[in-house]
Design a protein around this motif. Structure first.
Motif, mmCIF file in Angstrom:
data_model
loop_
_atom_site.group_PDB
_atom_site.id
_atom_site.type_symbol
_atom_site.label_atom_id
_atom_site.label_comp_id
_atom_site.label_asym_id
_atom_site.label_seq_id
_atom_site.Cartn_x
_atom_site.Cartn_y
_atom_site.Cartn_z
ATOM 1 N N VAL A 1 0.657 -1.207 0.090
ATOM 2 C CA VAL A 1 0.095 -0.065 -0.119
ATOM 3 C C VAL A 1 0.857 1.289 -0.022
ATOM 4 O O VAL A 1 0.605 2.181 -0.725
ATOM 5 N N LEU A 2 2.014 1.403 0.940
ATOM 6 C CA LEU A 2 2.730 2.388 0.967
ATOM 7 C C LEU A 2 3.409 2.565 -0.357
ATOM 8 O O LEU A 2 3.893 3.661 -0.862
ATOM 9 N N LEU A 3 3.818 1.635 -0.832
ATOM 10 C CA LEU A 3 4.694 1.658 -2.279
ATOM 11 C C LEU A 3 3.762 2.290 -3.209
ATOM 12 O O LEU A 3 4.017 3.041 -4.180
ATOM 13 N N ASP A 4 2.499 1.832 -3.486
ATOM 14 C CA ASP A 4 1.511 2.481 -4.127
ATOM 15 C C ASP A 4 1.294 4.031 -4.076
ATOM 16 O O ASP A 4 1.149 4.709 -5.223
ATOM 17 N N VAL A 5 1.313 4.377 -2.660
ATOM 18 C CA VAL A 5 1.330 5.724 -2.226
ATOM 19 C C VAL A 5 2.286 6.681 -2.817
ATOM 20 O O VAL A 5 2.430 7.504 -3.615
#
Length: 157
Positions: free
Chosen positions: A17-21
């Motif tokens: 999720v953090l990588l997507d953000v």
């Protein structure tokens, strides 16, 4: 706050999720710089360049969370959707769409970024990460509203 993300399946999902953000922030950083370069209004130009730097700062904050978990540096790729969005903004500028069209493209970019944040905040994330994302999301919402107000004023003029 050390090791807010560990190797469990739940936290691997949080890392994803953090990588997507982060990729969304990379897109925003590049997009704001690109639009800022084409804007004619000096106040808007300064705002967009400042927002590009802000997206870089947000990205660094999130990357620090990943580094605490031992993840390596994140690539500079951004997302396919972001690359297409920047190309569209560049085309609008080159076709003479003017500041209003550029603001419209930026407004759409901010809406997309807000969607990514909303999706991220629906995940089961560690509290420090959730708080960081919430603060960043509030900034993006203010930015999107600022861009919208300025676009609407240009359309009226």
């Amino acid at each position: 706050m050390a090791n807010t993300l560990d190797g469990s399946a739940k936290n691997r999902e949080a890392e994803r999720v953090l990588l997507d953000v982060i990729k969304t922030l990379q897109d925003g950083q590049k997009g704001f710089a690109e639009v800022g370069e084409h804007l004619k209004d000096p106040t808007l130009k300064r705002y967009f360049l400042a927002q590009s730097l802000q997206r870089a700062n947000f990205r660094a904050e999130l990357e620090n969370e990943l580094h605490r978990d031992g993840m390596p540096d994140v690539s500079e790729s951004g997302s396919v959707a972001g690359a297409l969005h920047r190309v569209w903004a560049d085309v609008k500028a080159k076709l003479g769409g003017g500041d209003s069209s550029l603001l419209e493209a930026a407004e759409e970019g901010e809406k997309s970024a807000l969607d990514v944040y909303r999706d991220a905040l629906e995940q089961d994330l560690p509290l420090p990460v959730r708080e960081l994302l919430s603060e960043q999301q509030a900034h993006l919402l203010n930015s999107q509203e600022y861009i919208q107000r300025n676009r609407e004023e240009l359309v009226k003029a």
